[in-house]
Enzyme design. Structure first.
Site, short mmCIF file in Angstrom:
data_model
loop_
_atom_site.label_atom_id
_atom_site.label_comp_id
_atom_site.label_asym_id
_atom_site.label_seq_id
_atom_site.Cartn_x
_atom_site.Cartn_y
_atom_site.Cartn_z
CG LEU B 87 -2.08 -1.01 1.15
CD1 LEU B 87 -2.97 -0.87 2.36
CD2 LEU B 87 -2.90 -0.84 -0.11
CB CYS B 88 3.90 2.41 0.02
SG CYS B 88 4.81 0.88 -0.06
N GLY B 89 2.16 2.44 -3.23
CA GLY B 89 2.39 2.76 -4.63
C GLY B 89 3.51 1.94 -5.23
#
Lengths: 135, 306
Positions: B87-89
């Site tokens: 969840l951090c691109g």
């Protein structure tokens, strides 16, 4: 006045001290050093010890609790310490606990699993902190 | 009314997702601020130790140190800084791709990987690389002891000839939106590069008009107590771990920056989706009402005409 020299004490995590002072007394591996303004440039490792800062005729202790380096330039003294604390940053209780632990370990030296060198460094560190805080 | 109830449920589901992404965005923002402060606080030490070393090298040109000498080992060690969670691109993808490029076309037995963060470990383990160290769940810890540990461990391996090169792979924090994957060689240490770096630093400092006495001091001779070799021997290992620490802090800041941006986008997407769904919901409701009116009118007409 032209006699003040800037002292910076830096650890990997933060800048502990950065101000102009009258004199710095430090314990290098080769012995005690008193450094004033316009000292000869030099680099030397420091022992785990108390560094004294003289300012307005009063000495202030700083615990160089992790050992480190001293670099002198004519108008700037830089201390690169692994860890360092000003007296009011020291947790005395913890330091005493660490001292006790280290002493216990040293008392059992020779036994298996006891790293004598590490224990004596830990003891040195705890003592330095205690001395700096109680001064 | 069946269609409308379905849409209403979807709106509610998107709304709760949005709440979560918004919370994650705020958490990442707070952590980012702390990570940035730490990175800032670590910079003076990293710079000072580099310039001290540069001065020693400058004055004793023939000085030698095992950490600066090449050894015969063909093994390349890469230390990859990734995150534990997703969840951090594209944060992990970018740095891991860069790392994979570094060791592309090399036989597996000539690559050693130190994985910081689960994502890097999983990637390299799946591809059967030799993982010689792993550091997980570092997210909220200060990280300095770990940096010292990694530094000491790899220096030891280097000195006994098990590895021939050490590279750090991490994301350099540029700003919240941008981070740049970087590959930096740590060992063997390149004395000339250290000197160049320090010169650049001094120039940058001058531009910022924060001149201290650094320029004139170039010609002054330094005294080393004891010999330069001894001093260097104590300084170099510290430079190694200070560089690991810097990489760690940069990587952390980049991770939080990426996560914040990713979560911000997610929150905005959710908002857009809610808007569209609301529109669809209103249309469906309107259609249902029209339908009902039609039915009533039809019925009453049928009744009155009959």
């Amino acid at each position: 006045m032209g006699t003040a020299v800037r002292l910076k004490i830096v650890t990997p995590e933060r800048v502990v001290y950065d101000d102009s002072v009258d004199m710095v007394v430090a314990r290098g591996v080769e012995g005690e050093l008193g450094i004033l303004y316009d000292h000869m440039p030099m680099v030397t490792p420091l022992q785990v010890s108390i560094l004294k800062i003289k300012k307005n005729n009063v000495f202030y202790p700083v615990a160089i609790s992790g050992g480190g380096f001293l670099e002198v330039q004519p108008q700037l003294i830089t201390v690169l310490a692994d860890t360092a604390e000003l007296p009011d940053e020291i947790d005395l209780e913890r330091a005493y606990a660490a001292k006790k632990r280290a002493e216990e370990r040293l008392a059992r030296k020779g036994e298996e699993g006891i790293d004598e060198k590490r224990a004596s460094i830990a003891l040195q560190r705890a003592l330095t902190r205690i001395r700096a805080a109680e001064k | 009314m069946r269609g409308t109830r379905e849409i209403k449920r979807r709106i509610r589901s998107v709304q709760s997702t949005q709440k979560i992404t918004r919370a994650m965005e705020m958490v990442a923002a707070a952590k980012l601020r702390r990570a940035e402060e730490k990175a800032q606080a670590a910079r003076p030490y990293a710079q000072s130790i580099k310039s001290s070393i540069a001065r020693i090298l400058q004055e004793s040109k023939d000085i030698k140190h095992p950490l600066m000498e090449k050894n015969d080992s063909p093994v390349k060690c890469i230390v990859v800084f990734s995150s534990d969670r997703g969840l951090c691109g594209s944060y992990n993808t970018n740095v891991i791709r860069k790392a994979a490029q570094e060791v592309e076309n090399m036989p597996l037995d000539q690559v050693a990987v130190v994985a910081v963060g689960r994502k890097a470990r999983e990637y390299f383990r799946r591809r059967d690389y030799n993982i010689i160290g792993e550091y997980l769940d570092m997210e909220d810890r200060p990280g300095l002891p770990e940096a010292q540990e990694i530094g000491a461990y790899l220096s030891r391996l280097y000195l006994d000839g098990s590895i021939g090169e050490v590279w750090v792979l991490y994301s350099e924090f540029v700003n919240v939106m941008v981070n740049r994957p970087r590959a930096v060689q740590l060992l063997p240490m390149d004395g000339e590069k250290i000197q160049r770096d320090v010169e650049e630093m001094a120039e940058a400092e001058e531009e910022m008009e924060e001149k201290d006495e650094r320029v004139q001091e170039q010609e002054i001779l330094y005294r080393f107590e004891p010999e330069p070799e001894f001093v260097l021997d104590a300084l170099l290992p510290r430079l190694v771990y200070s560089q690991f620490y810097t990489a760690l802090l940069e990587a952390k800041a980049s991770e939080f920056g990426s996560r914040m941006t990713a979560m911000k986008t997610a929150t905005e997407n959710a908002k857009e989706m809610i808007w569209k769904l609301t529109l669809a919901y209103n249309k469906a409701r309107q259609a249902a009402i029209t339908q009902e009116i039609l039915e009533i009118v039809n019925t009453s007409e049928a009744l009155s005409s009959g």
